[in-house]
Design an enzyme around this catalytic site. Sequence first.
Site, mmCIF file in Angstrom:
data_model
loop_
_atom_site.group_PDB
_atom_site.id
_atom_site.type_symbol
_atom_site.label_atom_id
_atom_site.label_comp_id
_atom_site.label_asym_id
_atom_site.label_seq_id
_atom_site.Cartn_x
_atom_site.Cartn_y
_atom_site.Cartn_z
ATOM 1 N N SER A 173 0.880 -1.176 0.000
ATOM 2 C CA SER A 173 0.000 0.000 0.000
ATOM 3 C C SER A 173 0.912 1.219 0.000
ATOM 4 C CB SER A 173 -0.841 -0.018 1.281
ATOM 5 O OG SER A 173 -1.433 1.248 1.528
ATOM 6 N N TYR A 187 -1.753 -1.181 10.532
ATOM 7 C CA TYR A 187 -1.768 -1.320 9.072
ATOM 8 C C TYR A 187 -0.458 -0.803 8.469
ATOM 9 C CZ TYR A 187 -3.883 -1.048 4.354
ATOM 10 O OH TYR A 187 -4.182 -1.203 3.017
HETATM 11 P P1 NAD Z 1 -11.570 -5.967 0.516
HETATM 12 O O1 NAD Z 1 -12.095 -5.784 1.885
HETATM 13 O O2 NAD Z 1 -12.407 -5.632 -0.670
HETATM 14 O O3 NAD Z 1 -11.050 -7.447 0.295
HETATM 15 C C1 NAD Z 1 -10.296 -8.102 1.262
HETATM 16 C C2 NAD Z 1 -10.252 -9.572 0.933
HETATM 17 O O4 NAD Z 1 -9.513 -10.232 1.954
HETATM 18 C C3 NAD Z 1 -11.644 -10.219 0.893
HETATM 19 O O5 NAD Z 1 -11.659 -11.215 -0.097
HETATM 20 C C4 NAD Z 1 -11.739 -10.842 2.282
HETATM 21 O O6 NAD Z 1 -12.654 -11.924 2.343
HETATM 22 C C5 NAD Z 1 -10.314 -11.289 2.476
HETATM 23 N N1 NAD Z 1 -9.961 -11.526 3.868
HETATM 24 C C6 NAD Z 1 -10.111 -10.707 4.938
HETATM 25 N N2 NAD Z 1 -9.674 -11.317 6.049
HETATM 26 C C7 NAD Z 1 -9.240 -12.547 5.667
HETATM 27 C C8 NAD Z 1 -8.674 -13.648 6.364
HETATM 28 N N3 NAD Z 1 -8.492 -13.635 7.672
HETATM 29 N N4 NAD Z 1 -8.351 -14.743 5.647
HETATM 30 C C9 NAD Z 1 -8.571 -14.801 4.302
HETATM 31 N N5 NAD Z 1 -9.093 -13.783 3.608
HETATM 32 C C10 NAD Z 1 -9.425 -12.672 4.282
HETATM 33 O O7 NAD Z 1 -10.186 -5.137 0.517
HETATM 34 P P2 NAD Z 1 -9.315 -4.523 -0.668
HETATM 35 O O8 NAD Z 1 -9.435 -3.047 -0.564
HETATM 36 O O9 NAD Z 1 -9.556 -5.205 -1.954
HETATM 37 O O10 NAD Z 1 -7.855 -4.877 -0.116
HETATM 38 C C11 NAD Z 1 -7.045 -5.882 -0.682
HETATM 39 C C12 NAD Z 1 -5.599 -5.607 -0.321
HETATM 40 O O11 NAD Z 1 -5.194 -4.369 -0.890
HETATM 41 C C13 NAD Z 1 -5.349 -5.488 1.193
HETATM 42 O O12 NAD Z 1 -4.116 -6.076 1.514
HETATM 43 C C14 NAD Z 1 -5.307 -3.991 1.404
HETATM 44 O O13 NAD Z 1 -4.551 -3.647 2.525
HETATM 45 C C15 NAD Z 1 -4.640 -3.540 0.118
HETATM 46 N N6 NAD Z 1 -4.881 -2.136 -0.214
HETATM 47 C C16 NAD Z 1 -6.132 -1.645 -0.377
HETATM 48 C C17 NAD Z 1 -6.297 -0.299 -0.682
HETATM 49 C C18 NAD Z 1 -7.638 0.317 -0.910
HETATM 50 O O14 NAD Z 1 -7.701 1.548 -1.041
HETATM 51 N N7 NAD Z 1 -8.719 -0.436 -0.982
HETATM 52 C C19 NAD Z 1 -5.190 0.526 -0.821
HETATM 53 C C20 NAD Z 1 -3.925 -0.018 -0.632
HETATM 54 C C21 NAD Z 1 -3.776 -1.354 -0.334
#
Ligand code: NAD
Length: 256
Positions: free
Chosen positions: A138, A151
Amino acid sequence: MLKNKTALVTGSTSGIGLGIAKALARQGANIMLNGFGNVESAQAEVAAFGTRVSYHGADMSQPAQIEAMMAAAASEFGQVDILVNNAGIQHVANVEEFPLERWDAIIAINLSSSFHTSRLALPAMKAANWGRIINLASVHGLVGSAGKSAYVAAKHGVIGLTKVTALETATSGVTCNAICPGWVLTPLVQQQVDAKATAQGISNEQATRQLLGEKEPSMQFTTPEELGELAVFLCSPAGNNVRGVAWNMDGGWTAQ
Ligand code: NAD
């Protein structure tokens, strides 16, 4: 391009993980999905690309379940060629108020799970002399934001793990890199928009503009589809010597 390759994408039932799984499937990769929630619709969306799709419900906070998932992927597909460590959660609170249980869960899911999947995937990748490990870090792996201690600590750790894995595989056909998105409008971020709207008594639209305006000069969300294409590039022959980078796609967030 990725025909006969197998990609395991953690946390791929939603958001960025699902976007990356679909982009890799479009290139012909077989996919093992993981995560909670709407599993059937995620499976259907990925299966639409005509490759083999499987699912394992391992909880990424549990090393024994991660081991079972990696064993299932190996027995079903032969081996994992592309590992995308994407599962992640968020919790916002100041350090002195941060719930201990949330700290432990974020470190386990957002950081330690990537160590466990990587250590289990690397032997077969090294033996095949080809592999791709893509860690979803991130912008918070590069800079901090108030209220996000666990985080930010986990994501900085992910970038450290990425660099070390890249160095340990540097003379092989295995690469390891991190992707650093800014804001992506997934359920993880929608929760933060909702919290802002409720706390300030403002509309969803106002809260969204405020969220972007605080950090992201482009005033635009990055999309899961754009991140999927970056993952495809890292898996392509052009990515053969891209090693240990933390590649931001953040609308200028970290250029400031
Ligand atoms: P999201 O909430 O849409 O998806 C998260 C996924 O992780 C889901 O499929 C959920 O079921 C799964 N998950 C959660 N806890 C879990 C566990 N204990 N075991 C297995 N699966 C689990 O989130 P997202 O925004 O798509 O985030 C995905 C990745 O991208 C994360 O690592 C997040 O930190 C990173 N990220 C997101 C953003 C953003 O702005 N959305 C920005 C930077 C980084």
